[in-house]
Design a protein around this motif. Sequence first.
Motif: not given
Lengths: 419, 567, 280
Positions: A50-64
């Motif tokens: 799950r690491t790779a896919v989470l990374k993308k959405y986690a980055d988005q969350f971080g930006k927001d």
Amino acid sequence: MRRRTVFAALGAAASASALAACGSDKDEPTATPSKDKGNGKLVIWADTKRTAVLKKYADQFGKDNGVTVEVKEISENLQQVFVTASQQGSGPDVVVGAHDWIGNLVQNGAIDPVQLSAQQKSLFAAAAVKAVTFNGQIYGAPYALENIALVRNTDLVPTAPASIEDLVKAGQDLKKSGKVSEILLDQCGASGDAYHIYPIYSSGGGSLFGLTSAGDPDPNNVTVNSADSIAAFTKLKELGEKGSGALKTSIAAENVVATFTAKKAAFFITGSWNIADIKKAGIKYDITPIPGFAGGKPAQPFLGVQAFFVASKGKSKAMAQEFVANYVTNKEVANALYAADPRPPALLAAQDDAKTADPDVAKWLDAGKDGLPMPAIPAMNEIWGPFGNAEVAVIKGGDPKTAADAAAKAINDAIAKKK
Amino acid sequence: MTTPSTTSSGSGGVTGAGGSGSPRSGLPGQRGSDAPKRGTGKSAPPSEHRPREITVGFLVGRLIALGLVAALLLFGLPPLIRTDNWIGVGVLVAAGAGIAYLYLTRRHVPLKYLLPGTVFLIVFQLVPVILTVSTAFTNFGDGHRGTKEEAITAIQTGSLEQVTGAASYNLSPALKDGKLVFLLLPVDDKGDPVLDQAKVGTADGLSELPGLTDANLSLTKQLSEVPGYDILSKPDASARGDEIANFAVPTEQGAIKSSGLSKAVELKAVRAYDAACDCVTDTKTGTVYPADEAKGYFVSADGTVLSGGQGWKVGVGWANFTRIFTDKTVSGNFFSVFVWNVVFALLSVLTTFALGLVCALALHSPRMRGTKIYRTILILPYAMPSFAMLLVWRDMFNKDFGLINNLFGWHIDWLGQPTTARLSLILVNLWLGFPYMFLVATGALQAIPKELTEASSIDGATAWQGFKRVTLPLLLVALTPLLISSFAYNFNNFNAIKLVTDGGPYAIDNATVGATDLLISYTYRLAFGGIAQLGFAAAVSVIIFTLVAVMSIIGFRRSRSLEEVYS
Amino acid sequence: MTWFKRTGWRHLVAVVVAIFSLFPIVFVISAAFNPLGTLASSKLWPTGASGENFSHLFSNTAFSHWFLNSLVIALASSFASVFLSFSAAYAFSRMRFRGRRVGLMALLLVQMFPQFLAIVAIFILFTDITENWRYIGFDTPAGLLLLYMGTALGVNTWLMKGFLDTVPKELDESATVDGASHVQVFFRILLPLVAPILAVTAMLAFIGTMSEVLMANIFLRDPESKTLAVGLYGLVAGERNTNFGMFAAGTLLTAVPTVGVFLYLQKYIVNGLTAGAVKG
């Protein structure tokens, strides 16, 4: 460091006890602001998948939210590493894992409840919410469901068998005519596999625990050697190596997929995780619920739920709560997780999308609709080993009662020791 | 060996710095024939050598020593000072002073060579061992990992239930006169906000927030604009995350607390700790759970452990040790497991050593051609990741699908019967382990002076006699410690058992211990099988260690006469 | 007959053992080239030849990163541990001091303690270290390296001490008489002489580091910072869908650097005392 963790814990305890109905703790200090600010950082631990896919959405969350999000991958033994790290104050803020970890994580004070509102709860499949509920609390945001079903090679067997007897008969006919070499692929291996045998065992009347008055599994009432369970083990023996040969200890995780894709077996009890390989091999297949014994109980697979948990000793708890309760519960994230790892989503809206995109999703859900949420009580962990041993013993033709009694004794001993 | 020697001469300067005086290696009264000889070396007038020792290398060496100390203090100290960790500061300064002294003085030559490795050994091997041993006297494990305070926190946090029938809110944390307040917008069942019931929550309680319209809402239906309030942007809110998480708005039934940064719910505590009675009370059922300091649990009068099972770590004295000897499950199977364990370790060492040695001898000949290729192939089993190859071997032993049965047309259930499973394990371990023995034996063979072997062949001894009389004893001098250490390693070879047989096969009437279980795999299952009992596991480690250590020391005593040849 | 007695038996032994060594490896090769990931092939030879597993390994995982990380960490750690253990072995072999015997025995014994609770101890130690010195804490190769140094002394020290014991003392004693310091004896005289055992020890340390999973799993947690062993373990551990084909391919590739290091070191291992003395 240790000192600071204790202070933070005291702070949290004080604020929690301020809520307590019996307000006899006025002399305790009020919430001390923790020295350990999260430094605008959210740390998530997940396994390799799950690491790779989470990374993308986690980055988005971080930006927001104006934080940096780090997704860390623990390849092996995530649960134990998480509990140990958490205790020493080196753990993450959020961890991704299976719902049956909850009992252990809670007794170690490693995770906090997630306060989903009634409206948020209604967005999830009811079974998923039930699975992450432990001791009256929701302890994680579910995102995917998983269960096993019967996968059938439709070229070899066009219609789904109505019962295990039908299945065995169809398999035996194919074997006699030399078309296949195995009647059924249900992985067992030299140590047994309670997860994959459970549906057949339950159809034979077997069970693991009695129920408490609240309807939860009762660790003080292990039913592995009840009369019904022994009857179920007897049925497994009949299907075993000295019986019809449908169940064999040589069939194991490392060879089931290859055997099915080589068309050496028509029936395969497995989960959605193996479908990609089956498709790649060009096998025509169908997914149906696992049949039960004729006149027996329905075959009940375990229902597993993957979930996000909030670490109670994390350094950015509010942010972690926000991420788990209000972010990963949104549809886009659920869809992306589904795309990376095709297990049916727990979020109903995402489930609908997935059903349209892939007809298999509805079939998996159908096969699991009466599934038994895997017991999340810590005592469940004591089941696997001894139950597996009993399974192997009866499949090899051993006496069901002896095997069941030995398993029950080992399980009860272990549970009693650990109180 | 170009690379190593270049670099090591650099760091060698460090060790060299202080050591370059007269060698003080020999302790007075040293036995053995070398003492007088060393004496001669020592008695050589130091003054003669001194001038040539104050060289560039000498100075550089001291500088490096001092640099190392400076670096240690410079990089190590600031974080400790920042966190007021004065004990740490003391330790670090003392260590720096110690190093400076050691490498600037001319004394303590052996220590100069031993210190670097020993420091690591102590910090990363000995300290963990001590931690483990201290754990053996506690109930440390799942449910008992932390302190009582932590358990109480976990119990109370876990008992915060949503007040039935209460609204849930969209939350906008805001500032009013610099103080944190919650702007709360109730949502209905569909998730739509109810504007006319908006509220302001402060540490004192709730008040109405009238006059809101859709204009006050953001796209996500949160309050984004309210006159008089400075609504925190998301980054600002996350910066105040802890404050928001700890903020509670008292209500009649409990309090409104945030759920993340954008939602809030009304909660009440179902279970509460009372310091006065040192107990937890369940307000729903009224049951009282007093603390049991002996067990590290909250237990009610009827013996029920508080649901959730959170406990804390307490000392249990020797209980973990006595359990090993009194618990039937453990002690009942101990002897049979122990016997197989010794057999397994012994056979593993003997077979790998025999095969490794034979290979080394076979390739140890100037007449032999193709040694490079042979050596490379023989080393391959060791070059492959061992956990991977253990899995591969397991699959090769599969009765119906395995390569071995298929290749030879057998139908042997290798891992399903006690005898064959044990044989299989020895074979797998031989495959994995002989290249190690081959390597060290090859290295050790080089150390045997040719004159000795040649002398024996001139004496007319056959090759076999020469080997038995000269080569083998010399080899054993160098390799006995390795053999003993290999015995200890295999005695605790958890991976081989776990990945190949997982302890099995099991007798039908005993689901606790399998035919190939070692003490370590057996107790691993007992201690970690479900709910981890780390304190118990630590006690078992101590016992296993004692057994291995005693056996090893006996082994050493027996081989000591060999070692005396050279020491 | 004489040929067999002198050389023939050597080839016979070598060939038989080589077959034994290669048997499972051929099986792994066959799995690695089998497009349907399986370790269960009942045949020794690949049923389908395809480089798919290898290309997936590089495209779907951070394999090239793992490879490089492992190489760097293993080289650094084997070099450092050889240096540390040789220093100690020198002291144990050539000097007499109080506590020598006890120290030697303790070295061996401390390694025998079961690693049951290693993970707990590591977290207790490194949580503090990470708090104070981030650059040698969790998620840093430097921290992992430090940890590996903890096992540098131990059986390797014994191995080298045993070897040093067989080097005649007269060699370094005569040098000492000539005015060489113990440092000069150490570097100029002994080091070149013991090249074979240094090479063997380096090899052992290299292999040990390459296949270490437990510590590396806790330490390096970014997908790109993992070592080969941990990365590969992740392919088969935990999850129910395991890709044995990719796993087999990765296993094969892992052996490549080890064999490379061995080929490089082999000349030092087989060159005996005399060759070393000439070089020195």
